[in-house]
Design an enzyme around this catalytic site. Structure first.
Site, mmCIF file in Angstrom:
data_model
loop_
_atom_site.group_PDB
_atom_site.id
_atom_site.type_symbol
_atom_site.label_atom_id
_atom_site.label_comp_id
_atom_site.label_asym_id
_atom_site.label_seq_id
_atom_site.Cartn_x
_atom_site.Cartn_y
_atom_site.Cartn_z
ATOM 1 C CD1 TRP A 103 -2.316 -2.078 1.400
ATOM 2 C CD2 TRP A 103 -3.029 -0.843 -0.026
ATOM 3 N NE1 TRP A 103 -3.361 -2.763 1.182
ATOM 4 C CE2 TRP A 103 -3.810 -2.070 -0.034
ATOM 5 C CE3 TRP A 103 -3.461 -0.116 -1.203
ATOM 6 C CZ2 TRP A 103 -4.884 -2.305 -1.074
ATOM 7 C CZ3 TRP A 103 -4.281 -0.352 -2.044
ATOM 8 C CH2 TRP A 103 -5.118 -1.417 -1.891
ATOM 9 C CG ASP A 173 -3.577 4.259 3.900
ATOM 10 O OD1 ASP A 173 -4.680 4.098 4.335
ATOM 11 O OD2 ASP A 173 -3.095 3.645 2.690
ATOM 12 C CE LYS A 197 -9.186 -2.740 2.995
ATOM 13 N NZ LYS A 197 -8.342 -1.775 2.347
HETATM 14 C C1 LIG Z 1 -7.728 -1.306 1.371
HETATM 15 C C2 LIG Z 1 -6.498 -0.254 1.615
HETATM 16 C C3 LIG Z 1 -6.512 0.921 0.546
HETATM 17 C C4 LIG Z 1 -7.122 0.848 -0.937
HETATM 18 O O1 LIG Z 1 -8.504 1.280 -0.514
HETATM 19 P P1 LIG Z 1 -9.689 1.560 -1.437
HETATM 20 O O2 LIG Z 1 -10.774 2.307 -0.713
HETATM 21 O O3 LIG Z 1 -9.768 0.326 -2.230
HETATM 22 O O4 LIG Z 1 -8.872 2.569 -2.343
HETATM 23 C C5 LIG Z 1 -5.476 1.831 0.861
HETATM 24 N N1 LIG Z 1 -4.461 1.544 1.694
HETATM 25 C C6 LIG Z 1 -4.655 0.554 2.497
HETATM 26 C C7 LIG Z 1 -3.640 0.425 3.845
HETATM 27 C C8 LIG Z 1 -5.714 -0.277 2.665
HETATM 28 O O5 LIG Z 1 -5.729 -1.507 3.348
#
Ligand SMILES: *Cc1c(COP(=O)(O)O)cnc(C)c1O
Length: 362
Positions: A103, A173, A197
């Protein structure tokens, strides 16, 4: 009562059963309005009530201090990979990124389109199986910001404590671990997280941004991609993802009813220890992927002696009612995502399955 799968999906992921039932109850007729919430104007009182309450709940559960705006955006965390540099990185300045895996790599790739990116630290030499120590970070003077990925959802590593970046704003993030534990928001200039998530369904992305970072950028940025646009209008500049925000609202109330971020951390630690315990006492039959000091309490990644055994594990686990245990297609192996809404009972069932699978195949 219908049976529920043991859901270990990485995202979208398990939601609390209580939340699903409540949404079901309110689905057709929201609080006696004769309409579904999905059928209502986002400018009406009813939706506004949900919208502002959701912000209030987030502020409360994450102890978000004054001086920060909370935004409900669309486009997923992936759009934030671009929005962050578009808004915060002006020509001639550097952005520092901590490279911890899949990521982080995506965030870095986007940032490079907008400015000068330097890698503050990378754990590539260790296969991204650990989080760097704060002392490993090299941040150029006057950097626009430092970016880190709080939890690498694919690799299964997680920052245990965030680095102090001094006067350089820290951008995080937190897509896969927001609200898994208490958070000191004031360590960050900006936090973003897709909801699917730990906070609700897909479709809404949470951004928490310090107000001094809201100044509209000097260069051209599309109106919809400026944080200032959404901050000025309380995320009602255009139509927000109303139903997704409503679902986040219900999930936050559920978290609150369980005791908030502290309770989430305690329960998540217990669940993670159960799983890592099964791995560690298996005598090498199961092998944890990440370094002990970087283990994620959200995504537990592990491998077995060979891929054939891993395939058998996945197949038999599916037959036994477990969902989502196959590792990410890029890295293989196995992964159990145990976000807030995954019940401890599901984890106990998985541990039992793992022990039993080992007995039969060890
Ligand atoms: C799932 C995830 C993303 C991407 O998320 P989207 O909503 O599909 O764009 C980005 N960073 C992390 C750490 C993630 O787990």
């Amino acid at each position: 009562m219908e049976s529920r799968a043991y859901n270990f999906n990485a995202g979208p992921a398990a939601l609390p059963l209580e939340v699903l039932r409540q949404a079901q109850e309110q689905f057709v007729d929201f609080e006696g309005t004769g309409m579904s919430l999905m059928e209502m104007s986002h400018r009406g009182k009813t939706y506004e009530g949900v919208h502002y309450e959701t912000e209030k709940l987030l502020r409360e559960l994450l102890s978000i201090p004054d001086g920060y705006k909370v935004l409900f955006l669309q486009g997923g965390a992936s759009t934030q990979f671009a929005m962050v540099p578009m808004n915060l990185l002006s020509p001639g300045r550097k952005a520092a990124y901590v490279h911890t895996g899949a990521w982080a790599a995506k965030a870095i790739k986007e940032a490079k389109m907008f400015g000068d990116v330097t890698i503050a630290a990378t754990t590539e030499a260790d296969g991204f199986m650990r989080i760097p120590a704060a002392s490993e970070l090299a941040v150029p003077e006057g950097a626009a910001y430092v970016h880190l990925t709080s939890n690498e959802t694919i690799g299964g590593t997680q920052w245990q404590a965030y680095p102090d970046t001094g006067s350089v704003p820290l951008v995080g993030d937190l897509s896969s671990d927001i609200l898994c534990r208490p958070l000191n928001v004031s360590q960050f200039g900006l936090i973003y997280a897709g909801a699917q998530k730990n906070l609700g369904p897909s479709g809404v992305t949470i951004v928490i941004i310090r107000e001094d970072l809201l100044a509209p950028p000097a260069h051209a940025v599309p109106t919809m991609l400026q944080y200032a646009t959404h901050a000025k209008s309380d995320s009602l500049y255009n139509t927000p993802p109303t139903f997704a925000v409503y679902m986040v609202n219900l999930v936050l109330k559920w978290v609150k009813s369980k005791g908030g971020a502290e309770a989430m951390e305690r329960i998540n630690q217990e669940k993670a220890q159960l799983l890592y315990g099964a791995i560690d006492r298996s005598g090498g039959f199961y092998r944890g992927c990440s370094s002990l000091d970087s283990r994620s309490i959200m995504n537990v990644t592990f491998r077995m002696e060979n891929e054939e055994l891993e395939k058998r594990f996945v197949k038999e686990s599916e037959e036994a009612g477990f969902v989502g245990l196959k590792g990410h297609r890029d890295v293989g192996g196995l992964r159990a995502s145990i976000y807030n809404a995954v019940p401890a009972d599901s984890v106990r069932a998985l541990v039992e399955f793992m022990d039993e699978f080992k007995r039969r195949n060890g």
